[in-house]
Design an enzyme around this catalytic site. Structure first.
Site, PDB file in Angstrom:
ATOM      1  CD  GLU A 167      26.060  41.211  66.850  1.00  0.00           C
ATOM      2  OE1 GLU A 167      25.131  41.984  66.569  1.00  0.00           O
ATOM      3  OE2 GLU A 167      25.870  40.109  67.389  1.00  0.00           O
ATOM      4  NE  ARG A 185      34.654  40.748  54.993  1.00  0.00           N
ATOM      5  CZ  ARG A 185      34.109  39.749  55.674  1.00  0.00           C
ATOM      6  NH1 ARG A 185      33.969  39.844  56.985  1.00  0.00           N
ATOM      7  NH2 ARG A 185      33.687  38.668  55.056  1.00  0.00           N
ATOM      8  CG  ASN A 193      26.018  50.445  47.594  1.00  0.00           C
ATOM      9  OD1 ASN A 193      25.277  49.536  47.967  1.00  0.00           O
ATOM     10  ND2 ASN A 193      27.211  50.195  47.059  1.00  0.00           N
ATOM     11  NE  ARG A 234      23.686  43.863  44.820  1.00  0.00           N
ATOM     12  CZ  ARG A 234      24.391  43.246  43.857  1.00  0.00           C
ATOM     13  NH1 ARG A 234      25.391  43.899  43.261  1.00  0.00           N
ATOM     14  NH2 ARG A 234      24.086  42.022  43.494  1.00  0.00           N
ATOM     15  CG  ASN A 283      24.013  41.805  52.668  1.00  0.00           C
ATOM     16  OD1 ASN A 283      23.570  40.693  52.407  1.00  0.00           O
ATOM     17  ND2 ASN A 283      25.096  41.975  53.408  1.00  0.00           N
ATOM     18  NE  ARG A 306      24.174  41.913  61.482  1.00  0.00           N
ATOM     19  CZ  ARG A 306      24.885  41.039  62.150  1.00  0.00           C
ATOM     20  NH1 ARG A 306      24.340  40.399  63.185  1.00  0.00           N
ATOM     21  NH2 ARG A 306      26.128  40.750  61.808  1.00  0.00           N
TER      22      ARG A 306
END
Length: 244
Positions: A88, A93, A187, A189, A193, A198
């Site tokens: 998961e 990426r 990083n 950012r 995300n 999650r």
């Protein structure tokens, strides 16, 4: 961690490990990156001279989703978790990964078994379902069946290795509940995300429904990041936990 199993030294766990290996990440990184567009090069003294203004700028960037200033940071985590968590994890990426290899080393017999607080029963349909605790009998079944399956698969793995079969072939019998380890670098950012998807929080602007095991990893990563970049983390929470 549970005591070793006597037969093949198999161990069972229901937790995960997350450690910060190295970091170049601070709120100042965000401020420097943002202010270069209007002021050119900034000094740390300028940033520290007006902390309220710095806090306001970070909140503005987060609120209005000016995301690139949050990319000028780096964090490398060591993560030990079941393989199914990594499958998961690697959907994200924007991280860089290096995972231990079953081709080149004999894999350690450490397996995941859900703990007593893991919700077991799915109710409803995809997109609408919820998880409930499950009965004592269901928890007993999950624990016993998982342990026996893992013991059996690891015995088969060892038998093939002892017969001269290559590691990359022998590993095919091992389940995704086997623990693996990796380095994951990102990083701020990219991390935001990841966290927005999650970690389940009622105050998130957009609901997320992560599998509990990857949420355990994400919660530990967030706690580490919050100490490294407290102003950025506070702005992330104040603005609905939306990645800018």
């Amino acid at each position: 961690m549970a005591a070793a199993e006597p037969e093949t030294d198999v161990k069972f766990r229901s937790d995960v490990d997350v450690e910060l290996v190295k970091a170049a990440a601070s709120d100042a990184d965000v401020l420097w990156a943002a202010r270069v567009s209007t002021k050119g090069e900034s000094s740390l003294a300028e940033i520290e001279a007006d902390p309220a203004r710095s806090r306001g700028l970070i909140n503005f960037l987060m609120r209005d989703r000016h995301g690139t200033p949050f990319e000028h940071s780096s964090m490398t985590f060591y993560v030990s978790a079941p393989i199914f968590v990594f499958r998961e994890f690697m959907r994200h990426r924007t991280f860089s990964y290096n995972e231990e290899s079953g081709r080149y080393r004999r894999l350690t017999p450490v397996f995941y078994v859900p703990g007593p607080d893991r919700k077991l029963v799915q109710e409803g349909r995809p997109g609408k379902y919820v998880f409930t605790d499950g009965t004592a009998e269901q928890h007993k079944l999950v624990a016993e069946a998982t342990r026996e399956s893992c013991r059996q698969s690891y015995r088969a793995y060892l038998e093939m290795l002892e017969a001269g079969v290559a590691r990359e072939v022998a590993r095919t019998v091992l389940p995704v509940g086997l623990y693996s380890s990796m380095y994951a670098t990102c990083n701020a950012r990219a991390l935001m995300n990841f966290l927005s998807l999650r970690v389940r929080r009622d105050d998130s602007a957009f609901p997320s429904f992560p599998q509990r095991e990857i949420e355990m990893v994400a919660e530990k990563m967030e706690a580490i990041w919050a100490e490294l970049m407290p102003l950025t983390h506070a702005a992330f929470e104040a603005n609905g936990r939306v990645c800018p």
